[in-house]
Design a protein around this motif. Structure first.
Motif, mmCIF file in Angstrom:
data_model
loop_
_atom_site.group_PDB
_atom_site.id
_atom_site.type_symbol
_atom_site.label_atom_id
_atom_site.label_comp_id
_atom_site.label_asym_id
_atom_site.label_seq_id
_atom_site.Cartn_x
_atom_site.Cartn_y
_atom_site.Cartn_z
ATOM 1 N N ILE A 114 -2.442 -0.205 15.776
ATOM 2 C CA ILE A 114 -1.683 1.024 16.012
ATOM 3 C C ILE A 114 -1.895 1.975 14.840
ATOM 4 N N GLU A 115 -2.355 3.162 15.163
ATOM 5 C CA GLU A 115 -2.575 4.183 14.143
ATOM 6 C C GLU A 115 -1.244 4.570 13.499
ATOM 7 N N GLY A 116 -1.302 4.999 12.258
ATOM 8 C CA GLY A 116 -0.071 5.489 11.638
ATOM 9 C C GLY A 116 -0.172 5.365 10.136
ATOM 10 N N SER A 117 -0.042 6.480 9.444
ATOM 11 C CA SER A 117 -0.232 6.441 8.004
ATOM 12 C C SER A 117 1.074 6.246 7.245
ATOM 13 N N ALA A 134 0.841 -1.205 0.000
ATOM 14 C CA ALA A 134 0.000 0.000 0.000
ATOM 15 C C ALA A 134 0.875 1.254 0.000
ATOM 16 N N GLU A 135 0.258 2.340 -0.352
ATOM 17 C CA GLU A 135 0.975 3.613 -0.318
ATOM 18 C C GLU A 135 1.327 3.934 1.135
ATOM 19 N N GLY A 136 2.526 4.441 1.350
ATOM 20 C CA GLY A 136 2.937 4.743 2.717
ATOM 21 C C GLY A 136 3.574 3.565 3.429
ATOM 22 N N VAL A 137 3.754 2.468 2.721
ATOM 23 C CA VAL A 137 4.445 1.316 3.318
ATOM 24 C C VAL A 137 5.716 1.075 2.517
ATOM 25 N N GLN A 138 6.851 1.037 3.167
ATOM 26 C CA GLN A 138 8.085 0.847 2.408
ATOM 27 C C GLN A 138 9.256 0.467 3.296
ATOM 28 N N VAL A 143 -5.525 -0.591 5.225
ATOM 29 C CA VAL A 143 -5.416 0.381 4.140
ATOM 30 C C VAL A 143 -6.752 1.116 4.003
ATOM 31 N N ASP A 144 -6.697 2.429 3.830
ATOM 32 C CA ASP A 144 -7.954 3.184 3.687
ATOM 33 C C ASP A 144 -8.453 3.145 2.240
ATOM 34 N N GLU A 145 -9.589 3.836 1.986
ATOM 35 C CA GLU A 145 -10.202 3.739 0.647
ATOM 36 C C GLU A 145 -9.249 4.255 -0.433
ATOM 37 N N MET A 197 10.110 8.053 0.816
ATOM 38 C CA MET A 197 9.835 8.276 2.235
ATOM 39 C C MET A 197 9.620 9.759 2.510
ATOM 40 N N GLU A 198 10.461 10.573 1.881
ATOM 41 C CA GLU A 198 10.318 12.021 2.019
ATOM 42 C C GLU A 198 8.922 12.450 1.559
ATOM 43 N N ALA A 199 8.529 11.949 0.398
ATOM 44 C CA ALA A 199 7.246 12.361 -0.159
ATOM 45 C C ALA A 199 6.079 11.838 0.675
ATOM 46 N N SER A 200 6.207 10.624 1.206
ATOM 47 C CA SER A 200 5.013 10.104 1.883
ATOM 48 C C SER A 200 5.005 10.368 3.377
ATOM 49 N N THR A 201 5.946 11.146 3.898
ATOM 50 C CA THR A 201 5.858 11.477 5.321
ATOM 51 C C THR A 201 5.624 12.969 5.566
#
Ligand SMILES: Cc1cc2nc3c(=O)[nH]c(=O)nc-3n(C[C@H](O)[C@H](O)[C@H](O)COP(=O)(O)OP(=O)(O)OC[C@H]3O[C@@H](n4cnc5c(N)ncnc54)[C@H](O)[C@@H]3O)c2cc1C
Ligand code: SF4
Ligand code: SF4
Lengths: 516, 414
Positions: free
Chosen positions: B226-229, B117-121, B209-211, B132-136
């Protein structure tokens, strides 16, 4: 399988995100400044305009930290700094005529100093401490962003006023009078004012450095030393001496940094020698002994650092007020070449000049006539004022704090030659531990490519190294150690190391430096 | 003689430098990652704003041309071993007489739900860092899974951005497979002191993963959510063998090599992170994924590229790392718990520690772990190579300290 995506742009570091508000404020200030310069006083009120420009600039500087950065620190600290600057600017603009100037200045300077300390405490004072260079390259004020340029212009402007238009600083000079009378019984002049602020900057930013590097005892002792050296040797003592009718003598400077201490006649030593006070002769002899005996002996034992990063006033300011700008020194081979030419050029000039002045004086003016005074004045002007002050300090936010020390200081040249060729000091590299990360090279204020040596297991023996110890502090792998040890083996890698742990390639080094 | 190296990491570059030192063969280094060699070890500093990418390049850009090292930015898709050339994604073919594969590693993934999913790496390449820079940028809380050295770096990176980090570690205590209990607790407190929530004995189950297709929470096997995007997956790396596989070069976990770094194909060598020794060296793992081992293997494989392969003998093991502000160094053999015939001594002052492991029979030291204390590598190498006894080491302990001047010594005595 991971897919390599060649379409992604190569990173050149994180984007420099000057906060929008900072940009707007700096822009407005610039606009107002231009308007003012062209004489279009829109509010018909220059003081108000000066105040507005100052306020906007300081607001821009303060607002200028990327959001979400935990180092951004305390709101109280920022408010104090901002409030203090604002107050000072408004006071200079003459908004509170009824209140005595010295009160206004004390309040505003005090607030800025207190704010700096509060901010340093908030940023660096918690936990067990450690290297906190995070955000350095994303903070425009620290990475040659727009605000850094503005700060450099303001600083340089201050030096221009100080050297050539001191009358324009009359207001500030007068506000220092109470201190001046207390210390030496005469009114303040521009140099006393300058010395006061200089020492204050070393003190306050020194306290900041003490917080910032408190986990490192070398840095702590060194910082205490620079605060005391500047505050006592380069500020209180000379003025106290003057108050006792002795020459205003600076024990922490000597020939060739203060060439006049060995120049004949009225340019310096003669004046000190013949001074009615009882210490004049002692001072001249002391200066000569330090220059020709103290410097070689101390540098042999400790390297150039005993002076450059522990005692010297230029170093004191660089190590404290200049600490946030270490990473701006250029570390290319090119600038190393320029540095060698320039600094040794200055040394030759001042040595030659000193010799000529003495010959001239021995010939009772027969050689130069009235020109000797001219040489002394021009040298003092070019190197004492323009280089050391305007470029040396004015360009802190653009080129780092050691421009003068690297390119212009004849004292550094002498200390450097001794350090390079005959000194027990070196930076030892810890075998093969280097991971080539680049922190050392980046944070070396002298622009030494420390990593070049470290990654090949070679000790660092460089003329320009001031021994600030910052490369060793920032190294995440404990690769570097400043040491005074025997002369043997200092130029090579450690003797016990086997080639397994470290590989050395001589050729490419020789190829990159034509000078050896 | 044309020498081609795939991979401009420490292994490939070290090999190239040593070949150049010995001969003026034509040398080409191909990389799909960056135009110039950079220090992967410094990725975290770019993210934290301590350094820029430029600053992580160990050599100036002019260095390569000056030393006659040709650099090609491109992705190698296949080695045509019959025609002796490397085929790039662009279609370009680069022919070789001898080839070195120094392709490094890729982050592991274990088939968890939501792991793409997006935000997982993971974090390995410069491109990973950009991602990582872009998705944080707008993330307020994040999860890092995996307690290895890259995991702790990711946790630190995120923490310096003011992001709430939950650090999910499977072991009951930190690095229990490597460290003694007291050492683990030193590291654990270093991590917690920086506001990171350290969850020990916790295991990832799936990523929610959200919509929009972006990670929003992490579920653990014990049922916690645990929350965390942003989810950093730092569950180890494995050798990058795609190129070898596509070219019919034998591989197992890594590209299989003998002790001369020869692969199954003639004139093709492999070294560094991507190589797996068919016969591991005594006491060592078949794959060693370190900067230091890459450098020493790169140096050794140069002999092969020059036409006279030499047997590799791994140097004395050493490593170092930094857990937030806590520096760590290790030399020699230091198991988490001593085995039969071994003993250990441990000293700590609550912030630093030293652990020395030695043979019971003759007191000969086998290795040392140091936390918060810098040790002199040449002294320890000397002691370990020459069978110094514990008494000898303790008597000369001052000699092995490498801490900055004025540092207060920690008392270390028998
Ligand atoms: C964040 C992080 C921190 C680390 N910190 C440390 C540390 O502190 N100490 C330590 O010892 N080790 C550390 N390591 C491990 C160390 O970086 C590696 O062991 C080392 O970089 C391996 O070097 P290498 O040359 O074998 O491979 P790499 O550095 O991975 O280089 C391989 C190169 O080849 C390229 N490549 C692969 N396949 C192809 C292809 N088909 N075509 C073109 N190019 C290709 C890759 O893109 C890559 O650029 C760290 C690793 C990471 C990710
Ligand atoms: S080499 Fe190290 S000690 Fe010397 S000036 Fe540079 S940072 Fe300071
Ligand atoms: S000496 Fe230290 S700071 Fe410098 S490159 Fe090597 S590991 Fe990094």
């Amino acid at each position: 399988m991971e897919r390599l995506d060649p379409t992604l742009a190569l990173a050149s570091g994180p984007s420099k995100s000057t906060s929008r508000s900072a940009q707007v404020m700096a822009g407005l200030a610039l606009l107002l400044g231009v308007v003012y310069l062209f004489g279009l006083h829109p509010f018909n009120q220059p003081p108000v305009l000066v105040a507005a420009v100052g306020l906007l600039l300081s607001a821009a500087v303060i607002a200028d930290r990327p959001s979400g950065d935990p180092l951004s620190g305390s709101r109280l600290g920022k408010s104090l700094i901002f409030g203090g600057l604002a107050f000072g600017v408004l006071a200079l603009a003459g908004l509170w005529r009824v209140i005595p100037d010295w009160i206004l200045l004390t309040v505003s300077t005090g607030a800025v100093c207190a704010g700096t300390v509060v901010l340093a405490r908030a940023r660096y004072g918690h936990g067990s401490g450690g290297i906190r260079n995070h955000g350095v390259f994303t903070t425009p004020m620290l990475s040659r962003g727009g605000v850094a340029w503005i700060a450099a212009i303001v600083l340089t402007g201050f030096y221009v006023l100080l050297y050539w238009f001191p009358q324009s600083l009359e207001g500030i000079i007068r506000t220092i009078d109470p201190i001046s009378y207390t210390l030496r019984g005469v009114p303040s002049d521009q140099w006393f004012m300058y010395g006061t602020f200089y020492s204050l900057a070393v003190l306050v930013m020194g306290v900041r450095a003490l917080y910032r590097y408190r986990h490192d005892r070398y840095q702590r002792w060194r910082t205490v030393s620079v605060i005391l050296a500047q505050g006592f040797l380069a500020y209180l003592l000379p003025h106290i001496l003057a108050a006792f009718n002795e020459p205003e003598f600076y024990f922490s400077y000597f020939w060739p940094l203060k060439p006049e201490y060995l120049w004949p006649g009225d340019f310096g030593s003669g004046w000190i020698w013949n001074h009615p006070g009882r210490l004049g002769r002692f001072m001249v002899i002391w200066g000569a002994v330090i220059s020709f005996v103290g410097v070689p002996v101390l540098t042999y034992y400790f390297g150039k650092r005993w002076y450059c990063s522990w005692v010297c006033g230029c170093g004191c300011l660089a190590e404290t007020a200049g600490d946030p700008y270490r990473h701006l020194a250029d570390s290319s081979v090119r600038s190393w070449q320029i540095e060698r030419w320039m600094i040794h050029g200055v040394l030759v000039l001042v040595t030659f000049g000193t010799a000529i002045l003495w010959i001239n004086s021995a010939m009772e003016g027969g050689l130069l006539g009235s020109f000797s005074g001219g040489f002394a004045r021009v040298y003092g002007f070019v190197f004492g004022s323009v280089f050391a002050g305007v470029i040396g300090v004015g360009f802190y936010p653009l080129m780092g704090a050691r421009v003068w020390c690297r390119f212009g200081c004849p004292q550094a040249a002498i200390l450097g030659l001794i350090q390079r060729f005959y000194s027990r000091f070196r930076i030892t590299t810890n075998g093969g531990q280097c991971i080539s990360c680049g922190n050392c090279t980046t944070y070396c204020e002298m622009g030494i490519d420390v990593r070049w040596y470290a990654q090949r297991g070679q000790n660092i023996v460089r003329a320009s190294c001031v021994g600030c110890g910052m490369c060793a502090s920032v190294c995440p792998r404990g690769v570097l150690k400043l040491e005074n040890s025997s002369l043997e083996g200092r130029l090579n890698g450690p003797v016990l190391i086997t080639s397994d742990e470290v590989d050395v390639l001589e050729e490419d080094w020789a190829a990159s430096v034509s000078w050896k | 003689m044309r020498i081609v190296i795939v991979g401009n990491g420490i292994t490939g570059v070290t090999a190239a430098r040593h070949v150049r030192k010995a001969a003026d063969h034509s040398i080409t280094i191909i990389s799909g990652e960056t135009d110039f060699h950079f220090a992967r070890t410094a990725l975290m500093y770019i993210y934290m704003g301590d350094l820029r990418y430029e600053d992580t390049k160990p050599y100036a850009d002019e260095f390569w041309a000056r030393n006659g090292l040709e650099l090609v930015l491109g992705h190698a898709v296949r080695v045509d071993t019959a025609a002796r050339c490397v085929v790039l994604a662009s279609g370009e073919r680069v022919s070789y007489d001898r080839l070195l594969l120094a392709t490094g590693s890729v982050p592991n993934r274990f088939g968890w739900e939501g792991e793409y999913a997006e935000g997982v790496q993971g974090l390995y390449s410069l491109q990973d860092l950009e991602r990582m820079e872009a998705s944080t940028t707008d993330v307020t809380s994040a999860v890092v899974v995996g307690g290895g050295l890259i995991g702790v770096e990711m946790a630190e990176m995120l923490a310096t951005r003011g992001i709430d980090v939950t650090f999910v570690v499977r072991e009951q205590r930190y690095m229990e497979y490597l460290l003694a209990p007291d050492e683990s607790s030193l590291v654990e407190s270093a991590i917690r002191a920086h506001g990171v929530t350290l969850e020990l004995g916790a295991e990832l189950k799936r990523i929610e993963v959200d919509e929009a297709g972006r990670a929003c929470a992490t579920h653990l096997t014990d049922g916690r959510r645990i929350e965390g995007s942003f989810v950093g997956l730092a569950v180890g790396v494995r050798p990058r063998i795609d190129l070898a596989k596509a070219s019919g070069i034998e591989s197992g976990l890594g590209i299989l090599v003998d002790d001369h770094f020869r692969t199954s194909t003639e004139n093709v060598f492999a070294a560094g992170d991507c190589a797996e020794f068919r016969k591991p060296f005594p006491g060592r793992k078949p794959v060693e994924q370190l900067w230091y081992t890459g450098r020493s293997q790169g140096r050794q494989v140069a002999a092969g590229l020059l036409g006279s392969p030499q047997a590799y003998e791994p140097p004395l093991f050493f490593n170092s790392a930094k857990f937030f502000d806590l520096e760590y160094q290790t030399y020699g053999i230091v198991p988490a718990a001593v085995s039969e015939g071994q003993q250990e001594q441990f000293w700590t002052d609550g912030e630093r520690s030293i652990r020395i492991v030695y043979r019971s029979a003759d007191q000969v030291v086998l290795g040392v772990n140091a936390f918060g204390i810098r040790l002199r590598q040449n002294v320890w190498s000397h002691w370990l190579r020459n069978g110094a006894t514990l008494d000898r080491v303790l008597a000369g302990f001052d000699q092995c300290l490498f801490d900055p001047e004025f540092t207060l010594r920690m008392e270390v005595a028998a």
